[in-house]
Motif scaffolding. Sequence first.
Motif, mmCIF file in Angstrom:
data_model
loop_
_atom_site.group_PDB
_atom_site.id
_atom_site.type_symbol
_atom_site.label_atom_id
_atom_site.label_comp_id
_atom_site.label_asym_id
_atom_site.label_seq_id
_atom_site.Cartn_x
_atom_site.Cartn_y
_atom_site.Cartn_z
ATOM 1 N N THR A 275 0.834 -1.201 0.000
ATOM 2 C CA THR A 275 0.000 0.000 0.000
ATOM 3 C C THR A 275 0.871 1.254 0.000
ATOM 4 N N ASN A 276 2.081 1.116 0.544
ATOM 5 C CA ASN A 276 2.962 2.282 0.601
ATOM 6 C C ASN A 276 4.244 2.075 -0.205
ATOM 7 N N LEU A 277 4.242 1.059 -1.041
ATOM 8 C CA LEU A 277 5.420 0.768 -1.853
ATOM 9 C C LEU A 277 5.749 1.947 -2.758
ATOM 10 N N MET A 278 4.739 2.453 -3.432
ATOM 11 C CA MET A 278 4.933 3.578 -4.343
ATOM 12 C C MET A 278 5.511 4.775 -3.597
ATOM 13 N N GLN A 279 4.962 5.024 -2.432
ATOM 14 C CA GLN A 279 5.432 6.161 -1.632
ATOM 15 C C GLN A 279 6.888 5.948 -1.232
ATOM 16 N N GLN A 280 7.203 4.726 -0.835
ATOM 17 C CA GLN A 280 8.566 4.412 -0.426
ATOM 18 C C GLN A 280 9.537 4.661 -1.566
ATOM 19 N N LEU A 281 9.172 4.221 -2.752
ATOM 20 C CA LEU A 281 10.029 4.402 -3.923
ATOM 21 C C LEU A 281 10.283 5.874 -4.190
ATOM 22 N N LEU A 282 9.238 6.662 -4.104
ATOM 23 C CA LEU A 282 9.372 8.104 -4.353
ATOM 24 C C LEU A 282 10.260 8.742 -3.297
ATOM 25 N N GLU A 283 10.008 8.411 -2.061
ATOM 26 C CA GLU A 283 10.808 8.984 -0.973
ATOM 27 C C GLU A 283 12.260 8.546 -1.106
ATOM 28 N N ASN A 284 12.432 7.363 -1.618
ATOM 29 C CA ASN A 284 13.779 6.841 -1.826
ATOM 30 C C ASN A 284 14.559 7.693 -2.832
ATOM 31 N N GLU A 285 13.805 8.347 -3.700
ATOM 32 C CA GLU A 285 14.448 9.186 -4.724
ATOM 33 C C GLU A 285 14.532 10.635 -4.263
ATOM 34 N N GLY A 286 14.094 10.881 -3.056
ATOM 35 C CA GLY A 286 14.192 12.243 -2.515
ATOM 36 C C GLY A 286 12.891 13.005 -2.596
ATOM 37 N N ILE A 287 11.864 12.351 -3.089
ATOM 38 C CA ILE A 287 10.567 13.019 -3.203
ATOM 39 C C ILE A 287 9.794 12.860 -1.895
#
Length: 107
Positions: free
Chosen positions: A74-86
């Motif tokens: 459910t938060n995979l997408m968010q994690q990926l974005l945050e991982n890129e600095g977003i």
Amino acid sequence: MEENFFERVYAIARQIPEGKVTSYGAIAKALGTARSARMVGWAMNASHNMEDVPAHRVVNRKGLLSGKHHFDGTNLMQQLLENEGIIVVDNQIVDFENVFWMPKMDL
DNA sequence: AAGGTGACCGGCC
DNA sequence: TGGCCGGCCACCT
């Protein structure tokens, strides 16, 4: 020699730089079919099988992670974005305008 | 062949 | 931004 509409969407999505995101409408416009923004989302749905397509960098015009529901977790997408600095809060991208990336309509 | 569907967008209040 | 509605276009059954 685009096989189909999907291939075109993937081509754009793959061009999205890290730490940046874009909207479905932007991709649609880049493809020349601004009115088919929905199709872009559909293509993204199929992109689940494509590893080269960073669908997590594609959000709706509000900067909302509309497609996060389709990812593994459910938060995979968010994690990926945050991982890129977003920065993402409550399924919404912070400073959306700042991280927004306009696809090059170079085809 | 026809109808339903969808990770949307834009306009309006 | 938030909610509602209509339009839009390719894919699936």
